[in-house]
Design a protein around this motif. Structure first.
Motif, PDB file in Angstrom:
ATOM      1  N   ALA A  94       0.821  -1.196   0.000  1.00  0.00           N
ATOM      2  CA  ALA A  94       0.000   0.000   0.000  1.00  0.00           C
ATOM      3  C   ALA A  94       0.854   1.245   0.000  1.00  0.00           C
ATOM      4  CB  ALA A  94      -0.908  -0.013   1.220  1.00  0.00           C
ATOM      5  N   VAL A  95       0.246   2.377  -0.266  1.00  0.00           N
ATOM      6  CA  VAL A  95       0.947   3.642  -0.355  1.00  0.00           C
ATOM      7  C   VAL A  95       0.611   4.484   0.855  1.00  0.00           C
ATOM      8  CG1 VAL A  95       1.249   5.726  -1.747  1.00  0.00           C
ATOM      9  CG2 VAL A  95       0.854   3.541  -2.844  1.00  0.00           C
ATOM     10  N   ALA A  96       1.578   5.299   1.333  1.00  0.00           N
ATOM     11  CA  ALA A  96       1.324   6.124   2.495  1.00  0.00           C
ATOM     12  C   ALA A  96       1.934   7.496   2.325  1.00  0.00           C
ATOM     13  CB  ALA A  96       1.883   5.469   3.744  1.00  0.00           C
ATOM     14  N   ASP A 102      -4.472   5.007   4.511  1.00  0.00           N
ATOM     15  CA  ASP A 102      -4.646   4.797   3.076  1.00  0.00           C
ATOM     16  C   ASP A 102      -5.829   3.889   2.809  1.00  0.00           C
ATOM     17  OD1 ASP A 102      -4.386   4.453   0.414  1.00  0.00           O
ATOM     18  OD2 ASP A 102      -2.429   3.489   0.476  1.00  0.00           O
ATOM     19  N   ASP A 117      -2.152  -2.557   6.345  1.00  0.00           N
ATOM     20  CA  ASP A 117      -1.024  -1.632   6.432  1.00  0.00           C
ATOM     21  C   ASP A 117      -1.490  -0.194   6.287  1.00  0.00           C
ATOM     22  OD1 ASP A 117       1.727  -0.875   6.469  1.00  0.00           O
ATOM     23  OD2 ASP A 117       1.662  -0.681   4.289  1.00  0.00           O
ATOM     24  N   GLY A 118      -2.470   0.042   5.428  1.00  0.00           N
ATOM     25  CA  GLY A 118      -2.938   1.400   5.217  1.00  0.00           C
ATOM     26  C   GLY A 118      -3.752   1.939   6.366  1.00  0.00           C
ATOM     27  N   GLU A 121      -1.372   4.482  11.271  1.00  0.00           N
ATOM     28  CA  GLU A 121      -0.674   5.720  11.000  1.00  0.00           C
ATOM     29  C   GLU A 121       0.804   5.605  11.349  1.00  0.00           C
ATOM     30  OE1 GLU A 121      -2.527   8.882  13.056  1.00  0.00           O
ATOM     31  OE2 GLU A 121      -4.251   8.992  11.714  1.00  0.00           O
ATOM     32  N   SER A 135       6.024  11.625   0.113  1.00  0.00           N
ATOM     33  CA  SER A 135       6.114  10.171   0.088  1.00  0.00           C
ATOM     34  C   SER A 135       6.097   9.695  -1.363  1.00  0.00           C
ATOM     35  CB  SER A 135       4.953   9.538   0.858  1.00  0.00           C
ATOM     36  OG  SER A 135       3.717   9.854   0.233  1.00  0.00           O
ATOM     37  N   SER A 161       4.910  -0.258   0.084  1.00  0.00           N
ATOM     38  CA  SER A 161       4.123  -0.350   1.311  1.00  0.00           C
ATOM     39  C   SER A 161       4.260   0.958   2.074  1.00  0.00           C
ATOM     40  CB  SER A 161       4.616  -1.512   2.172  1.00  0.00           C
ATOM     41  OG  SER A 161       5.886  -1.222   2.729  1.00  0.00           O
ATOM     42  N   LYS A 162       3.527   1.095   3.158  1.00  0.00           N
ATOM     43  CA  LYS A 162       3.544   2.358   3.889  1.00  0.00           C
ATOM     44  C   LYS A 162       4.945   2.719   4.366  1.00  0.00           C
ATOM     45  CE  LYS A 162       0.257   4.007   6.082  1.00  0.00           C
ATOM     46  NZ  LYS A 162      -0.906   4.300   6.947  1.00  0.00           N
ATOM     47  N   THR A 166       7.170   5.819   2.862  1.00  0.00           N
ATOM     48  CA  THR A 166       7.514   6.879   3.799  1.00  0.00           C
ATOM     49  C   THR A 166       9.011   7.017   3.981  1.00  0.00           C
ATOM     50  OG1 THR A 166       5.460   6.360   4.986  1.00  0.00           O
ATOM     51  CG2 THR A 166       7.032   7.778   6.101  1.00  0.00           C
ATOM     52  N   SER A 191       5.753  -5.476   7.629  1.00  0.00           N
ATOM     53  CA  SER A 191       5.296  -4.341   6.829  1.00  0.00           C
ATOM     54  C   SER A 191       6.228  -4.004   5.678  1.00  0.00           C
ATOM     55  CB  SER A 191       5.123  -3.103   7.722  1.00  0.00           C
ATOM     56  OG  SER A 191       6.358  -2.744   8.307  1.00  0.00           O
TER      57      SER A 191
END
Length: 535
Positions: A94-96, A102, A117-118, A121, A135, A161-162, A166, A191
């Motif tokens: 996932a994207v963060a 997310d 994962d999204g 925080e 990000s 991933s987050k 990040t 993660s």
């Protein structure tokens, strides 16, 4: 069914086809289930006579609650070339952003990363709060080389991933003075943090220079071997070579002695790395990136923390230092700041650390003042259908005794403790990773970083503690790392905690309070089976 039984096809036992066929590694760093034979592209680069003890974290002897240094014979593993390695990595996610939740995943399981994962925080604390921060939504945004992007996408990444989205911009971008900034990164187990510092190392390396350019220090040989597999998988389209600085097996000691390590990436345990630096087998002047994985234990553990500090002093003053772990206790943060001064930081709040994908149970084994843990354990493996599992025991002697008792009860189990010879330890973990063995009894040597997707159950036969008996306290960080061996990348997992006396019950209660999460109490195996079936 006995502990040696086959894993059923239920959700709890599911393994992706790529992993089952030995094609991939997980984003957290899981090595392939069937590790291919590597060809060496350079001579072995080590002087056996120049080496000494190999110190590792994880085992505790009765009456001694501090980790003990491991004394092994000298030796190292051979150099490996990323371009020679056929191992792949099943990495994605996932994207963060800066502080985000997310919803872009849509509940889908992308590339092995936890779909939850999204929902957690992460907070980015920049050393320079006035510097703009962005990000990464795509790996192309990171300006990785063509060869690294090939490695990323061939290993089934879809998007960062987050923790990757990040941390990687913070790792790869320079400040206004052209310097790379240090990073202290905290992320949930499973993660994808291993890929963060691996891509960080690989992106800084000039493959045409036969010098050590990245050093990664870890607490155990098992984790070192696993990280090497991830480096080889992500860097397989490059000419980058790795060197594994852990205690050698008897077979490896027969190889020719070479005075100088020239592989670009060195991964190892602190005792072995310290000796290689001290005897000038490694020239640290060319190192650009210095990584501590499981950094909290690397800086806080007696003996290991001192070695980590001494290793850091060998590095150039401008080396980029990356510290990663799932947990950073308050008392560890000051030490981490000393190792990585003026660092950018990624923080996860304590109450968000306890893993939602893992169902946690407490089983009271104290009956009429009697410790019935062995009886309950035998019942669990005799009546419940489970796949692969890890049973954690606090001390070596207790682990050996439990393995003997389980075998006498007719269960097939493996044993992983630090006092085993290197070749024995490798054989145990490789067989368990491949699914040849189903039940692994281990001390804390297995608690950190080891990613085996098929593990569905973790049992704390002994609750994790810190201090010396009888004045022990709960060890909530180690608890989180232990149960994090299951429930990887969004899969369901179960953690069963055995309590049987006043001390163990208090430890369980203190861990609940620490994470502000209640643990469900079960009273018998039948109730446990019912709750598992309801998952």
């Amino acid at each position: 069914m006995s502990a040696s039984g086959e894993a059923p096809a239920a959700d709890l036992m599911a393994v992706p086809a790529a992993a089952a066929q030995g094609e991939g590694t997980s984003a957290g760093g899981e090595a392939p289930q069937q590790k291919p034979q590597m060809s060496s592209t350079a001579p072995r680069e080590v002087d056996w006579a120049a080496e000494g003890d190999d110190s590792e974290e994880g085992d505790k002897e009765d009456g001694d609650k501090e980790p003990l240094p491991e004394t092994q014979d000298s030796g190292e593993a051979p150099v490996k070339s990323a371009s020679d390695d056929a191992a792949a990595a099943e990495l994605g996610g996932a994207v963060a952003g800066l502080v985000v939740a997310d919803d872009d995943i849509g509940g889908q399981h992308l590339g092995g990363i936890d779909p939850l994962d999204g929902g957690a925080e992460v907070e980015v604390v920049q050393a320079d709060p006035n510097k703009p921060y962005f990000s990464a939504a795509r790996f192309e945004d990171l300006h990785l080389s063509k060869e690294l992007l090939q490695g990323v996408y061939s290993n089934k990444f879809q998007k960062p991933s987050k923790i990757q989205a990040t941390s990687l911009p913070l790792i790869l971008n320079r400040d206004e003075h052209g310097m790379y900034k240090n990073l202290i990164g905290q992320a949930h187990n499973g993660s994808g943090k291993t890929a963060c510092f691996v891509l960080g190392m690989l992106s800084r390396i000039d493959a045409n220079e036969k010098t050590v350019q990245a050093v990664c220090v870890v607490p155990t040989r098992e984790l070192a071997r696993q990280i090497e597999d991830v480096v080889l998988a992500l860097g397989k389209f490059t000419k980058i070579e790795t060197f594994l600085a852990v205690a050698a097996t008897e077979e490896e000691k027969k190889a020719p002695r070479v005075k100088k390590v020239t592989a670009q990436v060195v991964i190892g345990t602190p005792g072995k790395l310290m000796n290689l630096l001290k005897f000038k087998n490694i020239d640290a002047n060319t190192v650009r990136v210095f990584v501590l994985d499981e950094a909290d234990v690397m800086v806080a553990t007696q003996g290991m923390g001192d070695q980590s500090m001494r290793i850091k002093r060998y590095m150039p003053s401008n080396v980029q230092t990356l510290l990663f772990s799932a947990t950073f206790a308050d008392e560890v943060r000051e030490l981490a700041d000393m190792l990585a001064p003026a660092a950018n930081k990624i923080v996860v709040k304590r109450e968000q650390l306890s893993l939602d994908s893992i169902k946690q149970y407490c089983f009271d084994c104290g009956r009429n003042g009697k410790d019935t843990r062995m009886e309950v354990l035998s019942d669990i493996y005799g009546f419940l259908t489970i796949g692969q599992s890890v049973i954690f025991v606090e001390m070596r002697r207790s682990a050996s005794e439990l393995a003997t008792n389980m075998r006498n009860e007719g269960h097939s189990v493996s044993l992983l403790i630090g006092e085993l010879q290197p070749a024995e330890r490798d054989k145990v973990i490789d067989e368990f990773r491949a699914g040849t063995t189903k039940v692994l009894i281990a001390t804390n040597v297995m608690a950190r970083g080891i990613d085996i997707q098929q593990v569905t159950v973790v049992i704390n036969y002994d609750m994790p503690v810190q201090g010396r008996y009888p004045s022990v306290e709960a060890d909530p960080e180690n608890y989180l790392h232990r149960i994090g061996r299951t429930g990887r990348f969004g899969r369901k997992g179960i953690a069963i905690n055995f309590v049987y006396d006043t001390t163990s019950r208090k430890i369980m209660s203190d861990i609940e309070k620490y994470y502000q999460r209640p643990v469900t109490v079960v009273n018998d195996v039948e109730e446990l089976e019912k709750r598992i079936q309801e998952l």
